[in-house]
Design a protein around this motif. Sequence first.
Motif, PDB file in Angstrom:
ATOM      1  N   ALA A 112       0.818  -1.221   0.000  1.00 57.37           N
ATOM      2  CA  ALA A 112       0.000   0.000   0.000  1.00 57.37           C
ATOM      3  C   ALA A 112       0.854   1.275   0.000  1.00 57.37           C
ATOM      4  O   ALA A 112       0.351   2.352   0.299  1.00 57.37           O
ATOM      5  N   PHE A 113       2.134   1.154  -0.305  1.00 60.43           N
ATOM      6  CA  PHE A 113       3.086   2.279  -0.401  1.00 60.43           C
ATOM      7  C   PHE A 113       3.348   2.955   0.955  1.00 60.43           C
ATOM      8  O   PHE A 113       4.479   3.263   1.270  1.00 60.43           O
ATOM      9  N   ASN A 114       2.249   3.206   1.715  1.00 65.11           N
ATOM     10  CA  ASN A 114       2.368   3.829   3.047  1.00 65.11           C
ATOM     11  C   ASN A 114       3.147   5.141   3.043  1.00 65.11           C
ATOM     12  O   ASN A 114       3.964   5.391   3.930  1.00 65.11           O
ATOM     13  N   LEU A 115       2.895   5.972   2.041  1.00 61.23           N
ATOM     14  CA  LEU A 115       3.523   7.297   2.023  1.00 61.23           C
ATOM     15  C   LEU A 115       2.703   8.250   2.896  1.00 61.23           C
ATOM     16  O   LEU A 115       1.500   8.062   3.064  1.00 61.23           O
ATOM     17  N   LEU A 116       3.368   9.265   3.433  1.00 61.04           N
ATOM     18  CA  LEU A 116       2.649  10.259   4.233  1.00 61.04           C
ATOM     19  C   LEU A 116       1.974  11.239   3.273  1.00 61.04           C
ATOM     20  O   LEU A 116       2.654  11.900   2.474  1.00 61.04           O
ATOM     21  N   PRO A 117       0.624  11.315   3.318  1.00 62.89           N
ATOM     22  CA  PRO A 117      -0.121  12.005   2.251  1.00 62.89           C
ATOM     23  C   PRO A 117       0.108  13.511   2.177  1.00 62.89           C
ATOM     24  O   PRO A 117      -0.063  14.107   1.123  1.00 62.89           O
ATOM     25  N   THR A 118       0.503  14.126   3.298  1.00 62.10           N
ATOM     26  CA  THR A 118       0.652  15.590   3.275  1.00 62.10           C
ATOM     27  C   THR A 118       2.080  16.030   2.973  1.00 62.10           C
ATOM     28  O   THR A 118       2.374  17.214   2.912  1.00 62.10           O
ATOM     29  N   LEU A 119       2.975  15.060   2.799  1.00 59.72           N
ATOM     30  CA  LEU A 119       4.378  15.408   2.497  1.00 59.72           C
ATOM     31  C   LEU A 119       4.666  15.178   1.020  1.00 59.72           C
ATOM     32  O   LEU A 119       4.140  14.250   0.406  1.00 59.72           O
ATOM     33  N   SER A 120       5.546  15.994   0.468  1.00 57.74           N
ATOM     34  CA  SER A 120       5.965  15.822  -0.926  1.00 57.74           C
ATOM     35  C   SER A 120       6.756  14.515  -1.061  1.00 57.74           C
ATOM     36  O   SER A 120       7.186  13.924  -0.055  1.00 57.74           O
ATOM     37  N   ALA A 121       6.968  14.114  -2.306  1.00 55.43           N
ATOM     38  CA  ALA A 121       7.783  12.917  -2.547  1.00 55.43           C
ATOM     39  C   ALA A 121       9.159  13.078  -1.890  1.00 55.43           C
ATOM     40  O   ALA A 121       9.651  12.172  -1.213  1.00 55.43           O
ATOM     41  N   LEU A 122       9.754  14.245  -2.054  1.00 49.81           N
ATOM     42  CA  LEU A 122      11.088  14.502  -1.487  1.00 49.81           C
ATOM     43  C   LEU A 122      11.068  14.348   0.037  1.00 49.81           C
ATOM     44  O   LEU A 122      11.925  13.679   0.618  1.00 49.81           O
ATOM     45  N   ASP A 123      10.078  14.961   0.669  1.00 47.70           N
ATOM     46  CA  ASP A 123      10.018  14.898   2.132  1.00 47.70           C
ATOM     47  C   ASP A 123       9.735  13.481   2.613  1.00 47.70           C
ATOM     48  O   ASP A 123      10.268  13.050   3.643  1.00 47.70           O
ATOM     49  N   ASN A 124       8.885  12.734   1.889  1.00 54.00           N
ATOM     50  CA  ASN A 124       8.652  11.336   2.255  1.00 54.00           C
ATOM     51  C   ASN A 124       9.957  10.547   2.275  1.00 54.00           C
ATOM     52  O   ASN A 124      10.206   9.752   3.177  1.00 54.00           O
ATOM     53  N   VAL A 125      10.788  10.778   1.264  1.00 50.63           N
ATOM     54  CA  VAL A 125      12.051  10.023   1.177  1.00 50.63           C
ATOM     55  C   VAL A 125      13.033  10.496   2.256  1.00 50.63           C
ATOM     56  O   VAL A 125      13.824   9.702   2.787  1.00 50.63           O
ATOM     57  N   ALA A 126      12.945  11.785   2.597  1.00 46.53           N
ATOM     58  CA  ALA A 126      13.889  12.330   3.587  1.00 46.53           C
ATOM     59  C   ALA A 126      13.562  11.895   5.015  1.00 46.53           C
ATOM     60  O   ALA A 126      14.449  11.924   5.888  1.00 46.53           O
ATOM     61  N   VAL A 127      12.312  11.455   5.260  1.00 43.52           N
ATOM     62  CA  VAL A 127      11.877  11.174   6.643  1.00 43.52           C
ATOM     63  C   VAL A 127      12.825  10.239   7.410  1.00 43.52           C
ATOM     64  O   VAL A 127      13.246  10.557   8.531  1.00 43.52           O
ATOM     65  N   PRO A 128      13.226   9.070   6.843  1.00 45.40           N
ATOM     66  CA  PRO A 128      14.102   8.193   7.638  1.00 45.40           C
ATOM     67  C   PRO A 128      15.423   8.865   8.030  1.00 45.40           C
ATOM     68  O   PRO A 128      15.951   8.604   9.114  1.00 45.40           O
ATOM     69  N   LEU A 129      15.916   9.736   7.164  1.00 43.86           N
ATOM     70  CA  LEU A 129      17.181  10.408   7.468  1.00 43.86           C
ATOM     71  C   LEU A 129      16.983  11.450   8.567  1.00 43.86           C
ATOM     72  O   LEU A 129      17.846  11.611   9.444  1.00 43.86           O
ATOM     73  N   LEU A 130      15.859  12.138   8.531  1.00 41.56           N
ATOM     74  CA  LEU A 130      15.572  13.128   9.579  1.00 41.56           C
ATOM     75  C   LEU A 130      15.411  12.412  10.921  1.00 41.56           C
ATOM     76  O   LEU A 130      15.878  12.889  11.958  1.00 41.56           O
ATOM     77  N   ILE A 131      14.768  11.232  10.872  1.00 40.41           N
ATOM     78  CA  ILE A 131      14.618  10.443  12.107  1.00 40.41           C
ATOM     79  C   ILE A 131      15.987  10.042  12.647  1.00 40.41           C
ATOM     80  O   ILE A 131      16.222  10.009  13.848  1.00 40.41           O
ATOM     81  N   HIS A 132      16.921   9.771  11.725  1.00 37.50           N
ATOM     82  CA  HIS A 132      18.271   9.400  12.162  1.00 37.50           C
ATOM     83  C   HIS A 132      19.108  10.616  12.556  1.00 37.50           C
ATOM     84  O   HIS A 132      20.288  10.480  12.869  1.00 37.50           O
ATOM     85  N   GLY A 133      18.511  11.810  12.496  1.00 37.80           N
ATOM     86  CA  GLY A 133      19.185  12.999  12.998  1.00 37.80           C
ATOM     87  C   GLY A 133      20.029  13.753  11.981  1.00 37.80           C
ATOM     88  O   GLY A 133      20.807  14.630  12.361  1.00 37.80           O
ATOM     89  N   LEU A 134      19.893  13.426  10.700  1.00 33.74           N
ATOM     90  CA  LEU A 134      20.651  14.190   9.700  1.00 33.74           C
ATOM     91  C   LEU A 134      20.070  15.594   9.576  1.00 33.74           C
ATOM     92  O   LEU A 134      18.858  15.770   9.679  1.00 33.74           O
TER      93      LEU A 134
END
Length: 253
Positions: A112-134
Amino acid sequence: MVFALAAYRREEPAMPPPSSPAVRCQRIVKYYGTGDTRVVALRGIDLDVYKGELLMLVGPSGCGKTSLISVIAALLESDEGDCHLLGENIQRMELEARTVFRGRHVGFVFQAFNLLPTLSALDNVAVPLLIHGLPRSLAETKAGALLERVGLAGHAHLLPSQLSGGQQQRVAIARALVHEPDLVICDEPTSSLDHATGHSIMQLLRELARTQGRALIVVTHDPRILEFADRIAHMDDGRIVDVTRVPGTSHEI
Ligand SMILES: Nc1ncnc2c1ncn2[C@@H]1O[C@H](COP(=O)(O)OP(=O)(O)OP(=O)(O)O)[C@@H](O)[C@H]1O
């Protein structure tokens, strides 16, 4: 159910033979419930998955595929047996250490892709890195590079709802790979896609896994994508009943 295999074409360069497994499951047993209502979901699973290998997990509904990938990713504790990920017995880790280890080393792709609907494609991809503190700028640079790699450079600022199913799955793949995990687990990644799109998604997954030496486990009911496997593990009633090597693979395990 055991899928029939046809002759397969191999287009990617041969990978060197694998060394130690990325995943090693030994005698994994999993129960749900107790007493009369107890269900045995896994009945002593032994399975190795190697870096650079794409292993498909197939079998009828209820045979234990989801339970097995959940144990491998340490989302579910097994009742017996050991599962090592990159040589670490993650089930024995404290909960927090296990979460950090999983976050660092495992990527997930879902039907089901499980993308966050209110975030852009770029921000969806960036999420794991932001969680890791980048820092955000570095996360966005890396996310942008990966979107380019999956063929979506021009779609970075679109919302998931503005993308086709195949494009959304490409974003999900970029998100699963952006933190450079050693293991990627895909649960039915093509079942909501048409044949051609499913094919291109599998091609992309295999290329991205192989070139970077990742281990890939793909749970599927879709016989049309079996040709992308190096090995196919057939499950039935909580057991792996057969492991088929797809002709043409370079792995000698
Ligand atoms: N939370 C749960 N509680 C009780 N029984 C469960 C639970 N999760 C799974 N099961 C049972 O465990 C067995 C294995 O289920 P599992 O979901 O791992 O199979 P599966 O092969 O992934 O099925 P599917 O292809 O339908 O997703 C089934 O009999 C299922 O009903």
